[in-house]
Design a protein around this motif. Sequence first.
Motif, PDB file in Angstrom:
ATOM      1  N   ASN A 127       0.743  -1.243  -0.036  1.00 38.61           N
ATOM      2  CA  ASN A 127       0.150  -0.098   0.126  1.00 38.61           C
ATOM      3  C   ASN A 127       0.764   1.259   0.155  1.00 38.61           C
ATOM      4  N   ILE A 128       1.908   1.171  -0.785  1.00 33.90           N
ATOM      5  CA  ILE A 128       2.657   2.516  -0.852  1.00 33.90           C
ATOM      6  C   ILE A 128       2.611   2.840  -2.311  1.00 33.90           C
ATOM      7  N   PHE A 129       2.597   3.903  -2.887  1.00 28.60           N
ATOM      8  CA  PHE A 129       2.146   4.726  -4.210  1.00 28.60           C
ATOM      9  C   PHE A 129       3.138   5.719  -4.403  1.00 28.60           C
ATOM     10  N   ARG A 130       3.699   5.882  -5.522  1.00 29.34           N
ATOM     11  CA  ARG A 130       4.362   7.159  -6.039  1.00 29.34           C
ATOM     12  C   ARG A 130       3.404   7.502  -7.124  1.00 29.34           C
ATOM     13  N   VAL A 131       3.307   9.186  -6.974  1.00 33.18           N
ATOM     14  CA  VAL A 131       2.380   9.804  -7.817  1.00 33.18           C
ATOM     15  C   VAL A 131       3.115  11.094  -8.253  1.00 33.18           C
ATOM     16  N   MET A 132       3.010  11.129  -9.653  1.00 39.12           N
ATOM     17  CA  MET A 132       3.719  12.344 -10.063  1.00 39.12           C
ATOM     18  C   MET A 132       2.787  13.290 -11.191  1.00 39.12           C
ATOM     19  N   PRO A 133       2.035  14.104 -10.755  1.00 37.79           N
ATOM     20  CA  PRO A 133       1.156  14.906 -11.789  1.00 37.79           C
ATOM     21  C   PRO A 133       2.180  15.770 -12.323  1.00 37.79           C
ATOM     22  N   ASN A 134       1.542  16.441 -13.539  1.00 39.50           N
ATOM     23  CA  ASN A 134       2.248  17.493 -14.124  1.00 39.50           C
ATOM     24  C   ASN A 134       1.645  18.724 -13.910  1.00 39.50           C
ATOM     25  N   ILE A 135       1.939  19.896 -14.626  1.00 38.98           N
ATOM     26  CA  ILE A 135       1.720  21.226 -14.460  1.00 38.98           C
ATOM     27  C   ILE A 135       0.059  21.265 -14.834  1.00 38.98           C
ATOM     28  N   PHE A 136      -0.522  20.717 -15.796  1.00 37.75           N
ATOM     29  CA  PHE A 136      -1.999  20.692 -15.864  1.00 37.75           C
ATOM     30  C   PHE A 136      -2.812  20.127 -14.921  1.00 37.75           C
ATOM     31  N   LEU A 137      -2.305  19.740 -13.698  1.00 39.71           N
ATOM     32  CA  LEU A 137      -2.908  19.575 -12.717  1.00 39.71           C
ATOM     33  C   LEU A 137      -3.902  20.683 -12.050  1.00 39.71           C
ATOM     34  N   SER A 138      -3.469  22.084 -12.390  1.00 36.68           N
ATOM     35  CA  SER A 138      -4.348  23.093 -11.822  1.00 36.68           C
ATOM     36  C   SER A 138      -5.607  23.391 -12.736  1.00 36.68           C
ATOM     37  N   VAL A 139      -5.514  22.618 -13.747  1.00 40.64           N
ATOM     38  CA  VAL A 139      -6.758  22.689 -14.933  1.00 40.64           C
ATOM     39  C   VAL A 139      -7.514  21.525 -15.199  1.00 40.64           C
ATOM     40  N   LYS A 140      -7.062  20.564 -14.216  1.00 34.65           N
ATOM     41  CA  LYS A 140      -7.676  19.243 -14.432  1.00 34.65           C
ATOM     42  C   LYS A 140      -7.300  18.593 -15.505  1.00 34.65           C
ATOM     43  N   SER A 141      -6.274  18.772 -16.142  1.00 38.29           N
ATOM     44  CA  SER A 141      -5.943  18.145 -17.633  1.00 38.29           C
ATOM     45  C   SER A 141      -4.519  17.420 -17.404  1.00 38.29           C
ATOM     46  N   SER A 142      -3.952  17.018 -16.217  1.00 35.58           N
ATOM     47  CA  SER A 142      -2.849  16.462 -15.972  1.00 35.58           C
ATOM     48  C   SER A 142      -2.754  15.116 -16.542  1.00 35.58           C
ATOM     49  N   SER A 143      -1.604  14.764 -16.975  1.00 33.60           N
ATOM     50  CA  SER A 143      -1.171  13.340 -17.240  1.00 33.60           C
ATOM     51  C   SER A 143      -0.654  12.771 -16.126  1.00 33.60           C
ATOM     52  N   THR A 144      -1.038  12.107 -15.081  1.00 36.33           N
ATOM     53  CA  THR A 144      -0.447  11.685 -13.766  1.00 36.33           C
ATOM     54  C   THR A 144       0.141  10.267 -14.123  1.00 36.33           C
ATOM     55  N   ALA A 145       1.564  10.364 -13.552  1.00 38.85           N
ATOM     56  CA  ALA A 145       2.234   8.903 -13.402  1.00 38.85           C
ATOM     57  C   ALA A 145       2.009   8.355 -11.962  1.00 38.85           C
ATOM     58  N   LEU A 146       1.568   7.120 -12.137  1.00 38.58           N
ATOM     59  CA  LEU A 146       1.222   6.245 -10.871  1.00 38.58           C
ATOM     60  C   LEU A 146       1.882   5.053 -10.707  1.00 38.58           C
ATOM     61  N   PHE A 147       2.690   4.971  -9.592  1.00 35.85           N
ATOM     62  CA  PHE A 147       3.288   3.477  -9.543  1.00 35.85           C
ATOM     63  C   PHE A 147       3.123   2.872  -8.042  1.00 35.85           C
ATOM     64  N   THR A 148       2.996   1.666  -8.085  1.00 33.51           N
ATOM     65  CA  THR A 148       3.008   0.918  -6.870  1.00 33.51           C
ATOM     66  C   THR A 148       3.733  -0.655  -7.117  1.00 33.51           C
ATOM     67  N   ASN A 149       4.217  -0.874  -5.732  1.00 30.88           N
ATOM     68  CA  ASN A 149       5.075  -2.214  -5.933  1.00 30.88           C
ATOM     69  C   ASN A 149       3.856  -3.337  -6.124  1.00 30.88           C
ATOM     70  N   ARG A 150       4.278  -4.397  -6.513  1.00 34.17           N
ATOM     71  CA  ARG A 150       3.586  -5.823  -6.900  1.00 34.17           C
ATOM     72  C   ARG A 150       2.607  -6.213  -5.760  1.00 34.17           C
ATOM     73  N   ILE A 151       2.893  -6.001  -4.674  1.00 37.65           N
ATOM     74  CA  ILE A 151       2.342  -6.438  -3.327  1.00 37.65           C
ATOM     75  C   ILE A 151       0.928  -5.750  -3.059  1.00 37.65           C
ATOM     76  N   THR A 152       0.891  -4.536  -3.555  1.00 41.54           N
ATOM     77  CA  THR A 152      -0.404  -3.820  -3.293  1.00 41.54           C
ATOM     78  C   THR A 152      -1.636  -4.211  -3.899  1.00 41.54           C
ATOM     79  N   ASN A 153      -2.627  -4.590  -2.973  1.00 37.46           N
ATOM     80  CA  ASN A 153      -3.767  -4.985  -3.322  1.00 37.46           C
ATOM     81  C   ASN A 153      -4.744  -4.062  -4.491  1.00 37.46           C
ATOM     82  N   SER A 154      -5.550  -4.845  -5.330  1.00 44.56           N
ATOM     83  CA  SER A 154      -6.155  -3.883  -6.345  1.00 44.56           C
ATOM     84  C   SER A 154      -7.248  -3.245  -5.620  1.00 44.56           C
ATOM     85  N   SER A 155      -7.887  -3.337  -4.489  1.00 43.98           N
ATOM     86  CA  SER A 155      -8.618  -2.476  -4.164  1.00 43.98           C
ATOM     87  C   SER A 155      -8.095  -1.113  -3.587  1.00 43.98           C
TER      88      SER A 155
END
Length: 171
Positions: free
Chosen positions: A112-140
């Motif tokens: 249940n540890i995640f890394r998230v990296m949005p881009n500058i367009f977050l402020s206008v709700k048009s971000s392409s946001t990168a997300l990553f988690t390790n293989r142990i994290t559950n789908s829920s």
Amino acid sequence: MNEKILLIGCGNLGKLLFINWIEKNYNLSILEKNLNSRQNIKKKFPKTIFYKSLSDLELHQYDIIVLCIKPNDSLKLLKSLSSNITSKQIVISLVAGLKIKVINQILAKEDNIFRVMPNIFLSVKSSSTALFTNRITNSSSKSKIDKLFSNFGKNIWLKDEDEMNFFTAMF
């Protein structure tokens, strides 16, 4: 989303997250040491629950903990969190360069540890946001995080954490 969220750090990026999530009626509290930041947000959102230090709150009551702090503050904060974090809590890091492996080691937590990296367009709700988690994290948990950040644009789940650097440079 009924989960209780603790946003740690409410600078420029944290404030954007906060405003969006509060508009979506998420159950949200903020840990922010900067008095001016707290006062500015409190003027606009008077019902917001603020804390100025970890010792002021009961960490176990939060389902999701979002780290939105400067990299140079991250290791000290993680060490402070380590004795109070549970295996069920979700930790989301928006800290540039802070790898999941390091978070795992400091928190003695493997899931249940995640890394998230949005881009500058977050402020206008048009971000392409990168997300990553390790293989142990559950789908829920993954689904909750996907929903939480889909409010800002398009989510892109990375297969390898090292892709985060390329993603950040690309966008």
